[in-house]
Design an enzyme around this catalytic site. Sequence first.
Site, PDB file in Angstrom:
ATOM      1  CG  ASP A  30      -2.054   0.965   1.130  1.00  0.00           C
ATOM      2  OD1 ASP A  30      -3.213   0.512   1.024  1.00  0.00           O
ATOM      3  OD2 ASP A  30      -1.806   2.197   1.166  1.00  0.00           O
ATOM      4  CB  ILE A  31       0.792   4.294  -2.119  1.00  0.00           C
ATOM      5  CG1 ILE A  31       1.876   5.195  -2.663  1.00  0.00           C
ATOM      6  CG2 ILE A  31      -0.459   5.088  -1.773  1.00  0.00           C
ATOM      7  CD1 ILE A  31       1.539   5.825  -4.020  1.00  0.00           C
ATOM      8  CG  ASN A  86     -11.972  -0.412   4.055  1.00  0.00           C
ATOM      9  OD1 ASN A  86     -12.327  -0.801   5.166  1.00  0.00           O
ATOM     10  ND2 ASN A  86     -10.788   0.162   3.843  1.00  0.00           N
ATOM     11  N   GLY A  92     -15.112   3.261   3.929  1.00  0.00           N
ATOM     12  CA  GLY A  92     -13.705   3.602   3.720  1.00  0.00           C
ATOM     13  C   GLY A  92     -13.123   3.152   2.399  1.00  0.00           C
ATOM     14  CD  GLN A  93     -14.659  -0.367  -2.494  1.00  0.00           C
ATOM     15  OE1 GLN A  93     -15.788  -0.614  -2.075  1.00  0.00           O
ATOM     16  NE2 GLN A  93     -14.126  -0.974  -3.547  1.00  0.00           N
ATOM     17  CB  SER A  94     -10.369   5.435  -1.321  1.00  0.00           C
ATOM     18  OG  SER A  94      -9.258   4.601  -1.118  1.00  0.00           O
ATOM     19  CG  HIS A  99      -8.499  -3.190  -2.379  1.00  0.00           C
ATOM     20  ND1 HIS A  99      -9.420  -2.464  -3.116  1.00  0.00           N
ATOM     21  CD2 HIS A  99      -8.307  -2.479  -1.246  1.00  0.00           C
ATOM     22  CE1 HIS A  99      -9.749  -1.367  -2.453  1.00  0.00           C
ATOM     23  NE2 HIS A  99      -9.092  -1.356  -1.300  1.00  0.00           N
ATOM     24  CG  HIS A 101      -6.681  -2.848   3.171  1.00  0.00           C
ATOM     25  ND1 HIS A 101      -5.931  -1.725   2.940  1.00  0.00           N
ATOM     26  CD2 HIS A 101      -7.897  -2.612   2.617  1.00  0.00           C
ATOM     27  CE1 HIS A 101      -6.671  -0.830   2.284  1.00  0.00           C
ATOM     28  NE2 HIS A 101      -7.862  -1.342   2.080  1.00  0.00           N
TER      29      HIS A 101
HETATM   30  P1  DGP Z   1      -9.479   1.392   0.245  1.00  0.00           P
HETATM   31  O1  DGP Z   1      -9.493   2.743   0.884  1.00  0.00           O
HETATM   32  O2  DGP Z   1      -9.965   0.272   1.177  1.00  0.00           O
HETATM   33  O3  DGP Z   1     -10.201   1.407  -1.073  1.00  0.00           O
HETATM   34  O4  DGP Z   1      -7.960   1.077  -0.046  1.00  0.00           O
HETATM   35  C1  DGP Z   1      -7.271   1.615  -1.124  1.00  0.00           C
HETATM   36  C2  DGP Z   1      -5.836   1.625  -0.767  1.00  0.00           C
HETATM   37  O5  DGP Z   1      -5.091   1.861  -1.941  1.00  0.00           O
HETATM   38  C3  DGP Z   1      -5.440   2.724   0.219  1.00  0.00           C
HETATM   39  O6  DGP Z   1      -5.031   2.150   1.454  1.00  0.00           O
HETATM   40  C4  DGP Z   1      -4.279   3.449  -0.451  1.00  0.00           C
HETATM   41  C5  DGP Z   1      -3.922   2.538  -1.608  1.00  0.00           C
HETATM   42  N1  DGP Z   1      -3.455   3.248  -2.789  1.00  0.00           N
HETATM   43  C6  DGP Z   1      -4.056   4.328  -3.370  1.00  0.00           C
HETATM   44  N2  DGP Z   1      -3.359   4.696  -4.461  1.00  0.00           N
HETATM   45  C7  DGP Z   1      -2.311   3.817  -4.567  1.00  0.00           C
HETATM   46  C8  DGP Z   1      -1.249   3.689  -5.497  1.00  0.00           C
HETATM   47  O7  DGP Z   1      -1.104   4.443  -6.471  1.00  0.00           O
HETATM   48  N3  DGP Z   1      -0.356   2.689  -5.271  1.00  0.00           N
HETATM   49  C9  DGP Z   1      -0.484   1.826  -4.206  1.00  0.00           C
HETATM   50  N4  DGP Z   1       0.461   0.888  -4.075  1.00  0.00           N
HETATM   51  N5  DGP Z   1      -1.479   1.913  -3.317  1.00  0.00           N
HETATM   52  C10 DGP Z   1      -2.390   2.901  -3.497  1.00  0.00           C
END
Ligand code: DGP
Length: 113
Positions: A30-31, A86, A92-94, A99, A101
Amino acid sequence: MSKCLFCEIIAGRIPGEMVGQTDSLVAFRDINPQAPVHVLIVPKEHIESMRSLEKKHAPLVGEMALMAQQLAEDVGYGQDYRLVMNTGINAGQSVFHLHMHLLSGRDFTWPPG
Ligand code: DGP
């Protein structure tokens, strides 16, 4: 249709720090990590969220859980970890590509925020 971020990472058009791969799944860090280990386990197939799952996806979700179990050993801290999916903006899904976590390496509280 607007481009899906995780589809772009899976295709290699946006970099991702990969930690695992199978025929149907990828796993990358995760970034914005929320724990010392924070990995996203992502189906290669574009599925928007848990809400879009169909019965045919049951084996795929099982594979996600098994990959999490393996990665918890390989890149995590072993026994104790948290899995989160999420579902929907208010939960909290973005990123709207299914996916899971995998979080480990610290103590977690309950209930989650
Ligand atoms: P959620 O909020 O549950 O939909 O999780 C999405 C996750 O994705 C969040 O924890 C941050 C991660 N994320 C967003 N943009 C990027 C990206 O460009 N690269 C990676 N590796 N993770 C990302």
